[in-house]
Design an enzyme around this catalytic site. Structure first.
Site, PDB file in Angstrom:
ATOM      1  CD  GLN A  22      -2.895  -1.129   2.332  1.00 54.83           C
ATOM      2  OE1 GLN A  22      -2.570  -1.838   3.279  1.00 54.83           O
ATOM      3  NE2 GLN A  22      -3.988  -0.391   2.358  1.00 54.83           N
ATOM      4  CG  HIS A 116      -0.475  -6.253   5.232  1.00 53.41           C
ATOM      5  ND1 HIS A 116      -0.387  -5.658   6.478  1.00 53.41           N
ATOM      6  CD2 HIS A 116      -1.653  -5.828   4.718  1.00 53.41           C
ATOM      7  CE1 HIS A 116      -1.456  -4.900   6.689  1.00 53.41           C
ATOM      8  NE2 HIS A 116      -2.239  -4.995   5.623  1.00 53.41           N
ATOM      9  CG  ASN A 159      -2.927  -7.840   7.840  1.00 57.69           C
ATOM     10  OD1 ASN A 159      -2.868  -7.206   8.897  1.00 57.69           O
ATOM     11  ND2 ASN A 159      -3.821  -7.552   6.895  1.00 57.69           N
ATOM     12  CD  GLU A 160      -7.508  -7.203   8.427  1.00 52.67           C
ATOM     13  OE1 GLU A 160      -7.872  -6.343   9.240  1.00 52.67           O
ATOM     14  OE2 GLU A 160      -7.770  -7.142   7.205  1.00 52.67           O
TER      15      GLU A 160
END
Length: 417
Positions: A22, A116, A159-160
């Site tokens: 990102q 991620h 991540n998640e």
């Protein structure tokens, strides 16, 4: 003694978070780059050079440290480390080691995430997390990265995973969009109507996390865990049984895995109502932020308390919490409410180790540039960084906390020798 606005434990981490894809820019080997750039892409915007943090990470960390924060969460981009199966880029390993060293140089505790959301394109084409060798392939990457994170105190494996499992159908949806010239949604993660997380992918992610944890515990002294997206589910009257089933499928089964971990990362932004048929769409009145989510700083308290119960007392690190808004005063108000929830949870005996705001910088929100989460604004043409008042505000809270704790300990030393 200097007064403090939040009474949080000694050693509590105050920081901000980002992810590699990102912010770095130019991650051409990642599957998300392909999804952005293919004909009839389902995504509104491309990441491009993002905010050029691949080259400007030192400036980013300096701004956080100068404001008063003491920790920084960032991720390592797998597609850079392993551009082809089994081939590892020494220069990229050295790059991320430099990022870690820079965090230490500025007095920032690094919290490093190894995965991620994004995957190398070759992994994606081979079936991704649905491939039969996915766990072994991920373990090979983790084993290679382990030496450069040997002294990092906090490591997040994945991540998640609940969101990854939600997005398991994304490749098929993207292919369909490419052929039909359609579009999935302008906000693929934040607003897309998603199915229940894939059971098969969930099982693979759990195995991958446990294997990675074993590798990292053998090679480092870090606290190791993964991060889970807290949904803040709330039942409509009479829908309590539906809530329990949805909460387990979307969240609690991932939290239960963390019972065996050193910590669990809690990530929370808003809430969602559960009706007779499951999660309900937001009404127009509820769409109060730039992502179309309700303004609910209390969601963090709901997520912390649910994680504490589901994990059976595993320590918690808030690895993401924030709001997409063009009004920085609203960001400060939201963060104040969220930190009050953290403080209340700590008073009730919940072991919360830190708060990492999402995000350090305005960044690419998985398909679009519109939502601004950053404590630091970034000009997308010049990449100039402009800290918002919210960064100074959060930094002052962190400094006040540390000063108060130092003065309290100093007074005790004087009194008792």
């Amino acid at each position: 003694m200097t007064s403090i606005e939040f009474d949080l434990p000694e050693g509590f981490l105050w920081g901000a978070a980002t992810s590699a894809y990102q912010t770095e820019g130019g991650n051409t080997g990642a599957n998300w780059w392909y999804l952005e750039t293919m004909p009839n892409s389902p995504f509104k915007d491309r990441s491009g050079q993002a905010v050029d943090s691949y080259h400007r990470y030192r400036e980013d960390m300096r701004l956080l440290a100068e404001a008063g924060l003491d920790s920084y969460r960032f991720s390592i981009e797998w597609s850079r480390i392993e551009p082809r199966p089994g081939e590892f880029a020494r220069a990229e390993l050295d790059h991320y080691r430099s990022v870690i060293d820079t965090a230490f140089e500025f007095g920032l505790t690094p919290v490093v995430t190894l995965h991620h959301f994004t995957n190398p394109m070759w992994f994606f084409r081979g079936g991704g997390w649905a491939a039969p060798d996915a766990v072994d392939v991920f373990a090979r990457y983790v084993t290679t990265v382990a030496p450069i994170v040997a002294d990092v105190p906090w490591l997040c494996t994945i991540n998640e995973p609940n969101v990854i499992a939600l997005l398991a159908e994304m490749p098929a949806r993207a292919a369909a969009a490419e052929q039909s010239a359609g579009a999935l949604d302008s906000r693929p993660i934040a607003g897309l109507a998603l199915p229940t997380p894939s059971d098969a992918v969930t099982v693979t992610l759990i195995r991958a996390h446990r294997r990675a944890s074993d590798i990292l515990h053998a090679a480092t002294d870090a606290k190791v865990g993964w991060t889970v997206s807290g949904q803040g589910f709330e039942a409509e009257p009479g829908c309590e049984e539906v809530l329990a089933a949805v909460k387990w499928a979307w969240e609690d089964r991932y939290l239960e895995v963390a019972r065996h971990d050193d910590f669990v990362g809690v990530q929370s932004y808003t809430t969602r109502r559960i009706g007779p048929s499951g999660p309900m769409a937001y009404t127009e009145a509820e769409k109060q932020t730039m992502t179309g989510w309700p303004y609910r700083p209390d969601a963090l308290g709901l997520s912390i308390r649910n994680a504490w119960k589901a994990c059976d007392g595993t320590p918690i690190l808030v690895t993401e919490n924030g709001i997409a808004t063009a009004d920085d005063r609203l960001r400060i108000a939201y963060t104040t409410g969220a930190l009050q929830e953290v403080e209340a949870a700590v008073r009730d005996g919940i072991d919360v180790r830190g708060y990492l705001h999402w995000s350090a910088l305005d960044n690419y929100e998985w398909g679009e540039w519109g939502p601004t989460f950053g404590l630091i604004a970034v000009d997308r043409e010049s990449f100039e960084r402009s800290p918002r008042p919210s960064l100074a505000w959060l930094g002052r809270r962190a400094r006040a906390q540390r000063t108060s704790r130092f003065e309290a300990n100093d007074a005790l030393r004087l009194e008792f020798g």
